[in-house]
Design a protein around this motif. Structure first.
Motif: not given
Ligand code: NAD
Length: 455
Positions: A114, A334, A336
């Motif tokens: 997101w 983290e 964030f």
């Molecule tokens: P998010 O909540 O958007 O989740 C990412 C995806 O995972 C979504 O599409 C969501 O529907 C899916 N999801 C969530 N829970 C799930 C579950 N239990 N089972 C299956 N799918 C599930 O994003 P987030 O995880 O809150 O993102 C934040 C994290 O992402 C931070 O740790 C950040 O560092 C990391 N991040 C990494 C990068 C990279 O390029 N390495 C980029 C952006 C964010």
């Protein structure tokens, strides 16, 4: 809930038809995606504003322009990337054809996060299209406006059989993951990354996991501090700290800490004025849960700068914390968000020891004018990437692979690395049945003897 089995099956049928293997078809799809970015730039910016109250300038740089440049870079290079490679041959294979074909995997799943809801989804999608795959596209449900944009707009520009968009949160994603994919590309938290990895494992599906972590930022006294502070605060505050490669915490001496705080106060005033909340240039926290989580983290250490917040707007003032302890929550998870703890160390060796005692970060930032100190970090730190005397900017270099290591992820993308991520390198040895070749090769046949060559 959509019928995921049907959606994936439709992709399989489309892939089996061979149409995505045609490079002209891929080019047309990518050109169409570029057209979508050009024709709907304002809607994209508005969706980002609605989700994150993201300033337009930031959205232009880190999402819409980034996306356009990504596709242009692919279109410029694609004809070269797809060509079969002819690696060097040894004497044994002098008469043979030795080739590597760049094959698509088949039907791939791309799951976005997101925080940069368009870019983190559509850059891997473009790479997967370029490599000739069918792609099931799953935006993050948390950035609702961007998810709506993708769900409504992408089907108008991309082939519907080859590139369906699916929506939903954890429940739907868990259901989707029961399907067999040929590759899964996931961006998000390390916690969910493990769930994705386990689901992929059931079908032996290869994965790229773009995860998070705590990216450290070391500063020593050799730097021009004002510039360093600006670059660090910019990296921390773009998207209000909700950036996977934001500098998570600062490591420096007590002496630098005091100077850093004094400079930071001036820089923040210059950027956002006296009343930071009324500045249009700082995004907001994505939702209430993350807002509350950040307030919890703010209880660590002492507030040296900032500390104000307003739940009604999910506003958190850029906040610098000192006197944090290694086991405080803010030094464990983290961040964030716009919180920057400073952890004091004596020197570069201490900083390296500290970083290496923790999980491998997505990026390590080093601010020093001393080449020897830079080299020390380059040699001794394991991290996804590294950036000297700046933050975030390494992400924008097309020719650098982007990805984590250890708990910050596995695999890499951007530019050619993205194309290769979604490409299976199929090796092929081509021989003929000429009698001379057969004579030379006959030493391999039984009955074996020491006198026979192994050709
Ligand atoms: P998010 O909540 O958007 O989740 C990412 C995806 O995972 C979504 O599409 C969501 O529907 C899916 N999801 C969530 N829970 C799930 C579950 N239990 N089972 C299956 N799918 C599930 O994003 P987030 O995880 O809150 O993102 C934040 C994290 O992402 C931070 O740790 C950040 O560092 C990391 N991040 C990494 C990068 C990279 O390029 N390495 C980029 C952006 C964010």
């Amino acid at each position: 809930m959509a019928n995921f089995e049907d959606i994936v099956q439709r992709c399989r049928t489309a892939f089996a038809s061979g149409k995505t293997k045609d490079v002209n078809f891929r080019r047309k799809q990518l050109e169409s995606l570029l057209k979508m970015y050009e024709e709907h730039e304002n809607e994209m910016i508005n969706a980002l504003d609605a989700d994150l109250r993201r300033p337009k300038q930031e959205s232009l740089v880190v999402e819409t322009e980034f996306l356009k440049n990504d596709i242009k870079h692919i279109l410029y290079n694609l004809n070269d990337w797809v060509k079969p490679e002819t690696p060097e041959k040894s004497l044994v294979n002098l008469l043979d054809d030795v080739q590597i074909f760049n094959d698509p995997y088949g039907v791939v799943l791309v799951i976005g996060a997101w925080n940069y809801p368009l870019q983190l989804l559509l850059v891997p999608v473009a790479a997967a299209i370029a490599a000739g795959n069918c792609v099931v596209i799953k935006p993050s449900e948390i950035s609702t406006n961007c998810a709506k944009f993708v769900t409504e707009m992408v089907p108008k520009y991309l082939d519907n059989d080859c590139y369906p968009v699916v929506s939903g949160g954890p429940t739907e994603t868990a259901e989707l993951l029961k399907q067999r994919f040929d590759y899964i590309f996931y961006t998000g938290s390390t916690r969910v990354g493990k769930i994705i990895h386990a689901a992929a494992n059931k079908h032996l599906t290869p994965v790229t996991l773009e995860l998070g972590g705590k990216s450290p930022c070391y500063i020593d006294k050799s730097v021009e501090l004002r510039t360093a502070v600006k670059r660090i605060l910019w990296g921390k505050l773009i998207n209000c700290g909700q950036t996977c490669i934001a500098p998570d915490y600062v490591l420096c001496s007590k002496e630098i800490q005091e100077k850093f705080i004094a400079e930071a106060k001036e820089v923040l005033k210059e950027w956002y004025g006296e009343d930071i909340k009324s500045s249009p240039d700082l995004s907001r926290i994505i939702n209430h849960n993350n807002f509350q989580r950040l307030l919890g983290l703010m209880k660590s250490g002492k507030v040296a700068v900032g500390g104000n917040y307003d739940a009604s707007e999910r506003f958190i003032e850029p906040t610098i914390l000192t006197d944090v302890k290694e086991d405080d929550a803010i030094m464990q998870e983290e961040i964030f968000g716009p919180l920057l703890p400073i952890f004091t160390v004596e020197n570069a060796y201490d900083a390296i020891k500290f970083i290496n005692s923790r999980e491998s970060p997505l990026c390590a930032y080093i601010f020093t004018a001393e080449t020897e100190v830079q080299n020390l970090f380059k040699r001794d730190i394991q991290s996804g990437g590294m950036c000297m005397n700046d933050t975030i900017m390494h992400y924008a270099v097309d020719t650098l692979p982007f990805g984590g290591v250890g708990s910050s992820g596995m695999g890499r993308y951007h530019g050619k690395y993205g194309f290769e991520t979604f490409t299976h390198k199929k090796s092929c040895l081509g021989k003929d049945l000429h009698p001379l070749g057969e004579l030379l090769a006959s030493g391999r046949y039984p009955p074996y003897s020491d006198r026979k060559s192994t050709l």
